[in-house]
Motif scaffolding. Structure first.
Motif, PDB file in Angstrom:
ATOM      1  N   ALA A  89       0.832  -1.208   0.000  1.00 22.30           N
ATOM      2  CA  ALA A  89       0.000   0.000   0.000  1.00 22.30           C
ATOM      3  C   ALA A  89       0.866   1.258   0.000  1.00 22.30           C
ATOM      4  N   GLU A  90       1.909   1.290   0.827  1.00 26.80           N
ATOM      5  CA  GLU A  90       2.777   2.461   0.889  1.00 26.80           C
ATOM      6  C   GLU A  90       3.534   2.664  -0.424  1.00 26.80           C
ATOM      7  N   LEU A  91       4.073   1.585  -0.967  1.00 19.34           N
ATOM      8  CA  LEU A  91       4.864   1.703  -2.190  1.00 19.34           C
ATOM      9  C   LEU A  91       4.007   2.098  -3.389  1.00 19.34           C
ATOM     10  N   THR A  92       2.817   1.537  -3.513  1.00 22.92           N
ATOM     11  CA  THR A  92       1.951   1.929  -4.628  1.00 22.92           C
ATOM     12  C   THR A  92       1.470   3.370  -4.451  1.00 22.92           C
ATOM     13  N   ALA A  93       1.262   3.796  -3.201  1.00 27.36           N
ATOM     14  CA  ALA A  93       0.881   5.194  -2.953  1.00 27.36           C
ATOM     15  C   ALA A  93       2.009   6.144  -3.361  1.00 27.36           C
ATOM     16  N   ARG A  94       3.241   5.685  -3.290  1.00 33.75           N
ATOM     17  CA  ARG A  94       4.384   6.486  -3.723  1.00 33.75           C
ATOM     18  C   ARG A  94       4.533   6.501  -5.246  1.00 33.75           C
ATOM     19  N   GLY A  95       3.743   5.664  -5.924  1.00 35.37           N
ATOM     20  CA  GLY A  95       3.801   5.597  -7.379  1.00 35.37           C
ATOM     21  C   GLY A  95       4.711   4.500  -7.916  1.00 35.37           C
ATOM     22  N   LEU A  96       5.152   3.594  -7.056  1.00 27.61           N
ATOM     23  CA  LEU A  96       6.017   2.501  -7.510  1.00 27.61           C
ATOM     24  C   LEU A  96       5.184   1.435  -8.212  1.00 27.61           C
ATOM     25  N   GLU A  97       5.644   1.018  -9.373  1.00 31.95           N
ATOM     26  CA  GLU A  97       5.016  -0.107 -10.070  1.00 31.95           C
ATOM     27  C   GLU A  97       5.587  -1.372  -9.471  1.00 31.95           C
ATOM     28  N   ILE A  98       4.765  -2.077  -8.699  1.00 34.46           N
ATOM     29  CA  ILE A  98       5.207  -3.272  -7.986  1.00 34.46           C
ATOM     30  C   ILE A  98       4.136  -4.343  -8.132  1.00 34.46           C
ATOM     31  N   SER A  99       4.558  -5.590  -8.176  1.00 30.41           N
ATOM     32  CA  SER A  99       3.593  -6.678  -8.321  1.00 30.41           C
ATOM     33  C   SER A  99       2.733  -6.799  -7.065  1.00 30.41           C
ATOM     34  N   GLU A 100       1.634  -7.475  -7.209  1.00 28.74           N
ATOM     35  CA  GLU A 100       0.841  -7.844  -6.044  1.00 28.74           C
ATOM     36  C   GLU A 100       1.645  -8.879  -5.245  1.00 28.74           C
ATOM     37  N   PRO A 101       1.446  -8.958  -3.932  1.00 31.30           N
ATOM     38  CA  PRO A 101       2.136  -9.985  -3.154  1.00 31.30           C
ATOM     39  C   PRO A 101       1.760 -11.392  -3.640  1.00 31.30           C
ATOM     40  N   VAL A 102       2.761 -12.252  -3.716  1.00 30.05           N
ATOM     41  CA  VAL A 102       2.577 -13.643  -4.121  1.00 30.05           C
ATOM     42  C   VAL A 102       2.915 -14.519  -2.920  1.00 30.05           C
ATOM     43  N   VAL A 103       1.947 -15.330  -2.484  1.00 32.86           N
ATOM     44  CA  VAL A 103       2.156 -16.230  -1.352  1.00 32.86           C
ATOM     45  C   VAL A 103       2.564 -17.592  -1.922  1.00 32.86           C
ATOM     46  N   TYR A 104       3.823 -17.954  -1.718  1.00 30.52           N
ATOM     47  CA  TYR A 104       4.318 -19.239  -2.210  1.00 30.52           C
ATOM     48  C   TYR A 104       4.017 -20.365  -1.233  1.00 30.52           C
ATOM     49  N   ALA A 105       3.900 -20.027   0.046  1.00 29.68           N
ATOM     50  CA  ALA A 105       3.554 -20.981   1.104  1.00 29.68           C
ATOM     51  C   ALA A 105       3.079 -20.155   2.292  1.00 29.68           C
ATOM     52  N   PRO A 106       2.327 -20.751   3.216  1.00 36.22           N
ATOM     53  CA  PRO A 106       1.833 -19.972   4.356  1.00 36.22           C
ATOM     54  C   PRO A 106       2.912 -19.636   5.388  1.00 36.22           C
ATOM     55  N   ASP A 107       4.083 -20.221   5.271  1.00 38.86           N
ATOM     56  CA  ASP A 107       5.153 -19.995   6.236  1.00 38.86           C
ATOM     57  C   ASP A 107       5.643 -18.549   6.203  1.00 38.86           C
ATOM     58  N   ASP A 108       6.140 -18.096   7.346  1.00 38.43           N
ATOM     59  CA  ASP A 108       6.752 -16.779   7.416  1.00 38.43           C
ATOM     60  C   ASP A 108       7.967 -16.762   6.493  1.00 38.43           C
TER      61      ASP A 108
END
Length: 153
Positions: A89-108
């Motif tokens: 949310a912060e990075l997109t508000a700054r105007g950064l083109e960034i991918s959506e978060p990708v969850v590869y596994a539920p682990d931290d």
């Protein structure tokens, strides 16, 4: 012997454009932006909370006698955050083109998002929720204290 990784030179084609990108879009702090010796300008930027910075400058490579890497050739640089949704949310508000978060596994540590700088250097942002309660700087301080104690074997 203790060693710390504190500065990574980053190959870019336009120092001012890269400085503005990392400062304004990614939120890095500009630590240094000056000519440190005749003909050698260095811009050093640090991510908030990090002990490692990036350095931009044409003459960095010449000092070590190395060939300058092609701007945009660095891939896999990685930042860590405690809350990837808040970071997105912060990075997109700054105007950064960034991918959506990708969850590869539920682990931290198994959720990532990605962006590229104007030259194409590729970054990953990893969610490491544990950092909210165990900041890396505190863990390193604790390790150093423990290593220096007479009871440490």
């Amino acid at each position: 012997m203790a060693m710390t990784l504190e500065v990574l030179p980053l190959p870019v084609s336009d120092i001012d454009r890269a400085r503005d990108f990392y400062r304004d879009k990614v939120g890095f702090h500009v630590d240094i932006d000056q000519e440190v010796m005749p003909g050698m300008r260095i811009v050093q930027l640090t991510p908030p909370g990090s002990g490692c910075s990036i350095a931009l400058g044409d003459s960095i490579w010449e000092m070590a006698g190395d060939t300058r890497p092609t701007p945009g050739s660095y891939q896999g640089l990685q930042l860590c955050v405690a809350d990837i949704k808040a970071a997105h949310a912060e990075l997109t508000a700054r105007g950064l083109e960034i991918s959506e978060p990708v969850v590869y596994a539920p682990d931290d540590g198994a959720t990532f998002m990605y962006f590229k700088d104007p030259d194409g250097n590729g970054w990953a942002v990893q969610e490491y929720r544990r950092r909210a309660t165990e900041p890396l700087h505190q863990l390193l301080t604790d390790q150093a204290t423990e290593a220096g104690s007479p009871d440490h074997s």
